[in-house]
Design a protein around this motif. Structure first.
Motif, short mmCIF file in Angstrom:
data_model
loop_
_atom_site.label_atom_id
_atom_site.label_comp_id
_atom_site.label_asym_id
_atom_site.label_seq_id
_atom_site.Cartn_x
_atom_site.Cartn_y
_atom_site.Cartn_z
N HIS A 40 -60.83 -19.90 10.73
CA HIS A 40 -60.70 -21.28 9.96
C HIS A 40 -61.97 -21.61 9.22
N VAL A 41 -63.08 -20.71 9.04
CA VAL A 41 -64.04 -20.54 8.06
C VAL A 41 -63.57 -20.92 6.63
N GLU A 42 -64.70 -21.68 6.07
CA GLU A 42 -64.42 -22.34 4.59
C GLU A 42 -64.15 -20.90 3.84
N PRO A 43 -63.12 -20.73 3.02
CA PRO A 43 -62.72 -20.01 1.94
C PRO A 43 -63.81 -19.40 0.97
N HIS A 44 -63.88 -18.36 0.66
CA HIS A 44 -64.84 -17.95 -0.48
C HIS A 44 -64.67 -16.60 -0.99
N PHE A 45 -65.22 -16.24 -1.98
CA PHE A 45 -64.76 -15.14 -2.51
C PHE A 45 -66.29 -14.36 -2.87
N GLU A 46 -66.28 -12.83 -2.71
CA GLU A 46 -67.43 -12.08 -3.11
C GLU A 46 -66.95 -10.98 -4.05
N HIS A 47 -68.01 -10.71 -4.95
CA HIS A 47 -67.93 -9.60 -5.89
C HIS A 47 -69.16 -8.92 -5.85
N HIS A 48 -68.82 -7.50 -5.25
CA HIS A 48 -70.05 -6.74 -5.03
C HIS A 48 -69.80 -5.55 -5.89
N SER A 49 -70.59 -5.43 -7.29
CA SER A 49 -70.33 -4.14 -8.32
C SER A 49 -71.26 -3.18 -7.81
N ALA A 50 -72.36 -3.29 -6.93
CA ALA A 50 -73.37 -2.30 -6.42
C ALA A 50 -72.95 -2.04 -4.86
N LEU A 51 -72.56 -0.97 -4.65
CA LEU A 51 -72.42 -0.32 -3.03
C LEU A 51 -73.19 0.84 -2.74
N PRO A 52 -73.78 0.73 -1.39
CA PRO A 52 -74.49 1.86 -1.17
C PRO A 52 -73.59 3.13 -0.78
N GLU A 53 -74.30 4.21 -1.16
CA GLU A 53 -73.49 5.60 -0.77
C GLU A 53 -74.24 6.39 0.28
N VAL A 54 -73.24 7.24 1.07
CA VAL A 54 -73.64 8.37 1.66
C VAL A 54 -73.42 9.45 0.94
N THR A 55 -74.30 10.66 0.93
CA THR A 55 -73.92 11.71 0.18
C THR A 55 -74.25 12.96 1.26
N ALA A 56 -73.56 14.22 0.91
CA ALA A 56 -73.43 15.51 1.55
C ALA A 56 -73.07 16.34 0.82
N PRO A 57 -73.40 17.73 0.75
CA PRO A 57 -72.79 18.51 -0.02
C PRO A 57 -71.31 18.45 -0.22
N GLY A 58 -70.88 18.25 -1.60
CA GLY A 58 -69.50 18.13 -1.82
C GLY A 58 -68.87 16.81 -1.46
N LEU A 59 -69.69 15.83 -1.16
CA LEU A 59 -69.23 14.49 -0.77
C LEU A 59 -69.83 13.40 -1.39
N THR A 60 -69.42 12.21 -1.78
CA THR A 60 -70.08 11.08 -2.01
C THR A 60 -69.19 9.85 -1.42
N ALA A 61 -69.87 9.25 -0.52
CA ALA A 61 -69.03 8.11 0.15
C ALA A 61 -69.60 6.78 -0.19
N LYS A 62 -68.70 5.84 -0.63
CA LYS A 62 -69.09 4.65 -1.24
C LYS A 62 -68.58 3.77 -0.07
N LEU A 63 -69.45 2.94 0.62
CA LEU A 63 -69.39 1.77 1.69
C LEU A 63 -68.58 0.79 1.04
N ILE A 64 -67.50 0.31 1.54
CA ILE A 64 -66.57 -0.81 1.10
C ILE A 64 -66.94 -2.03 2.03
N LEU A 65 -66.83 -1.53 3.08
CA LEU A 65 -67.02 -2.65 4.34
C LEU A 65 -67.69 -1.78 5.63
N GLY A 66 -68.65 -2.75 6.39
CA GLY A 66 -69.12 -2.03 7.51
C GLY A 66 -70.18 -0.96 7.10
N SER A 67 -70.50 -0.19 8.14
CA SER A 67 -71.28 0.91 8.06
C SER A 67 -71.01 2.16 8.34
N LEU A 68 -71.65 3.22 7.65
CA LEU A 68 -71.33 4.84 8.12
C LEU A 68 -72.62 5.52 7.96
#
Length: 321
Positions: free
Chosen positions: A149-177
């Motif tokens: 029942h929280v107040e409604p709201h909207f978020e727009h995040h154009s810059a998101l953190p990344e995790v990288t490894a050989p052959g992989l780029t992972a962009k975090l949408i929600l939560g952590s990795l």
């Protein structure tokens, strides 16, 4: 995005009774659903036999569609409650408007996160003019009882953190990795990540053993824990994993979805998540009477009417049909 099915069915989900407490490989096939005249989506959640993955309760994959001569996405104003919507694009743009006054154009690999809380309404449309191709996913996250029942709201995040490894780029949408965390607001332990793999990549992604997971294939050819997952399909992985083997046969794009199994039992009808039949009945009445959910200003068109309720009261049940 709305569930535009005029014969909307009751979906009952939640609770730990059907969580698979060990690693599995359960391939989910989509159901095809029309959204307006020019957009068809592949619905992965809710699915026959599998309703949720953590707090993720709704997953649509669409495109890539050539909309050069088409209106593209056109989803009129519609209501939500008890959930968050996640807009995620690989190609194209989506113009978001909502009843809090938010106006934003979501572009590829930017997070559009709307928390409906007690009540909100919004519309989504391809801008005019728009890019030739449209490709993305629309997802919902169930809100726990303490925050629904929280107040409604909207978020727009154009810059998101990344995790990288050989052959992989992972962009975090929600939560952590793997030590990186998304700025998006969350209310349960959850993760959503966009995984871009180069051809020949062969790696192991670290996971939380207490989470249940699924992987949605967006494009390309990849094997997830040895299972080929084709674009538009999703592999449910269960719990108990500390890592996930990934191998790309070509350049491939995947979405990792996971979280702690959702304790509460829910009722989902049309675009609402509730805890009782009475809440759904009241939500439909409020929307049809033009109260509570507010007004989406600037959209050129009428709002969506709510579908008729099914006969008999809606009841909470488990995570699967």
């Amino acid at each position: 995005m709305s569930n535009l099915d005029r014969q909307a069915a009751l979906s009952v989900c939640g609770g730990r009774g059907f969580v698979v407490a060990e690693p599995v490989r359960e391939l989910l096939s989509p159901r095809r659903v029309r959204l307006g005249e020019s957009t068809e989506v592949r619905r992965l959640l809710p699915n026959l036999g599998r309703r949720m993955v953590g707090a993720w309760v709704f997953v649509d994959h669409y495109g890539p569609d050539d909309i050069a001569d088409e209106p593209g996405m056109q989803v009129p104003p519609h209501p939500h409650m008890g959930l968050q919507t996640v807009s995620w694009l690989h190609e194209g743009e989506v113009l978001h408007r909502d009843s809090t006054g938010s106006l934003a154009t979501i572009r590829p690999r930017e997070l559009g996160l709307m928390t409906s809380g007690r009540a909100i309404s919004h519309s989504e449309e391809s801008p005019r003019p728009h890019a030739r191709f449209l490709h993305g996913a629309q997802l919902w996250v169930a809100l726990p009882d303490t925050h629904r029942h929280v107040e409604p709201h909207f978020e727009h995040h154009s810059a998101l953190p990344e995790v990288t490894a050989p052959g992989l780029t992972a962009k975090l949408i929600l939560g952590s990795l793997d030590g990186a965390a998304s700025p998006g607001t969350t209310y349960t332990p959850i993760v959503g990540a966009d995984l871009a793999l180069t051809a020949g990549a062969d790696l192991r992604l670290p996971l939380e053993p207490d989470f249940e997971y699924a992987v949605l294939s967006m494009s390309g050819e990849a094997r997830v824990d040895g299972v080929p997952v084709l674009p538009g399909s999703m592999l449910y992985l269960g719990c108990g994993r500390t890592e996930l083997p990934l191998r790309a046969e070509s350049d491939a794009e995947l979405m990792l979805l996971g979280g702690e199994p959702f304790d509460e039992e829910l009722i989902m009808f049309w675009n609402w998540i509730a805890r009782s039949n009475e809440e759904i009945v009241q939500a439909r009445r409020d929307w049809m009477e033009g109260t509570r959910f507010g007004e989406v200003k600037g959209y050129d068109g009428a709002p969506l009417p709510a579908p008729e309720l099914p006969p008999g009261p809606l009841k909470k049940r488990g995570r699967v049909r």
